[in-house]
Scaffold this active site. Sequence first.
Site, mmCIF file in Angstrom:
data_model
loop_
_atom_site.group_PDB
_atom_site.id
_atom_site.type_symbol
_atom_site.label_atom_id
_atom_site.label_comp_id
_atom_site.label_asym_id
_atom_site.label_seq_id
_atom_site.Cartn_x
_atom_site.Cartn_y
_atom_site.Cartn_z
ATOM 1 N N TYR A 147 -2.406 -10.424 4.871
ATOM 2 C CA TYR A 147 -2.397 -9.009 5.260
ATOM 3 C C TYR A 147 -3.811 -8.595 5.641
ATOM 4 C CZ TYR A 147 -1.533 -3.920 4.709
ATOM 5 O OH TYR A 147 -1.430 -2.559 4.900
ATOM 6 N N LYS A 164 0.650 -10.085 8.318
ATOM 7 C CA LYS A 164 0.818 -8.678 8.683
ATOM 8 C C LYS A 164 -0.521 -8.251 9.270
ATOM 9 C CE LYS A 164 1.691 -4.023 6.887
ATOM 10 N NZ LYS A 164 1.890 -3.187 5.668
ATOM 11 N N ARG A 211 -8.546 -0.215 5.565
ATOM 12 C CA ARG A 211 -8.444 0.038 4.131
ATOM 13 C C ARG A 211 -9.388 -0.847 3.312
ATOM 14 N NH1 ARG A 211 -4.451 3.243 2.134
ATOM 15 N NH2 ARG A 211 -2.783 3.872 3.548
ATOM 16 N N ILE A 271 6.154 -4.938 9.683
ATOM 17 C CA ILE A 271 6.369 -4.390 8.342
ATOM 18 C C ILE A 271 6.088 -2.906 8.478
ATOM 19 C CG2 ILE A 271 5.608 -4.354 5.941
ATOM 20 C CD1 ILE A 271 5.015 -7.324 6.164
ATOM 21 N N TYR A 329 -13.418 -3.940 -0.760
ATOM 22 C CA TYR A 329 -14.601 -3.401 -1.422
ATOM 23 C C TYR A 329 -15.758 -4.394 -1.515
ATOM 24 C CZ TYR A 329 -17.507 -0.754 -4.684
ATOM 25 O OH TYR A 329 -18.552 -0.067 -5.259
ATOM 26 N N THR A 365 0.828 -1.210 0.000
ATOM 27 C CA THR A 365 0.000 0.000 0.000
ATOM 28 C C THR A 365 0.858 1.253 0.000
ATOM 29 O OG1 THR A 365 -1.623 -1.204 1.327
ATOM 30 C CG2 THR A 365 -1.857 1.178 1.230
#
Length: 293
Positions: free
Chosen positions: A136, A165, A141, A207, A110, A47
């Site tokens: 992840y 992550k 997000r 990370i 989404y 990202t």
Amino acid sequence: MGQKFRGAGVALITPFRKDSTIDFDALGDLVEDMISGGIDFLVVLGTTAETATLSAEEKKNVVDFVAEKNAGRLPIVVGAGGNNTQEVVEGLKNLDADKIDGILSVVPYYSKPTQEGIYQHFMQIAKYSPVPVILYNVPGRTGMHMDATTTIRLAEASDKFVAIKEASGDLNELAIILRDRPENFSVLSGDDGLTVPAISLGADGVISVIANGFPAQVADMVHSAVSGDFPKASAQHMQFLNLFNLLFVEGNPGGIKAALNVKGKVQNVLRLPLTKISEIIYREITEEMKKIN
């Protein structure tokens, strides 16, 4: 395999020139800074790299460049996720596995799949990925949280899943994963400000975004925490406390690009729909950076 992805990882930015083309000279210098600073592994096309704004050719060029510049010195992880499972799978089939050590794959965004949908999505990725997979979870997000139970289910279903992550900001969820994870499944903080608390619970590293600008300090903080020297790690965390907040208050990677611009490392350029941070926050970051040893 998860042993490769422990300690201080960095989510590399993609530097741009003033004309918005990729600044490979700056990217090369950044890679060298990470290696000399003691960072343990590199994450490309995450990202923070503004990957959503890069063309397919640019993505390939960035991976090829970083792999060549790195020259095998550190493990390389490449972002490879999406909300179209078949499209992600097709991309994995074309992945040059000789140049990388793993992929970072985000929970589908989404579409808001169920936990079963998330599980099946990642199982398809495990089936076709030629390299180990770091899961992840970043609901802020994606709009969808992957439950700890789903993470454990995946970790137990395939040894292709070597790490997560975890960027939900929920230390209780992270603790459940740490309690129930299989052996050799790494848990990495996805939030800079929670790195030391996460490691205190048993997490294996981070990370990091802030490491782009402060690789040696972040590496030392993480290594101190992982080795159990929490008084030192806590002091280092406190030194960054205000900066942790400032770098993200107007979004990522706007904050870290501003910090790198203050250091003279990159142009303060982002691609739309992202824009550079406000002058007020830029000045606050500049002042806060003067306090960092």
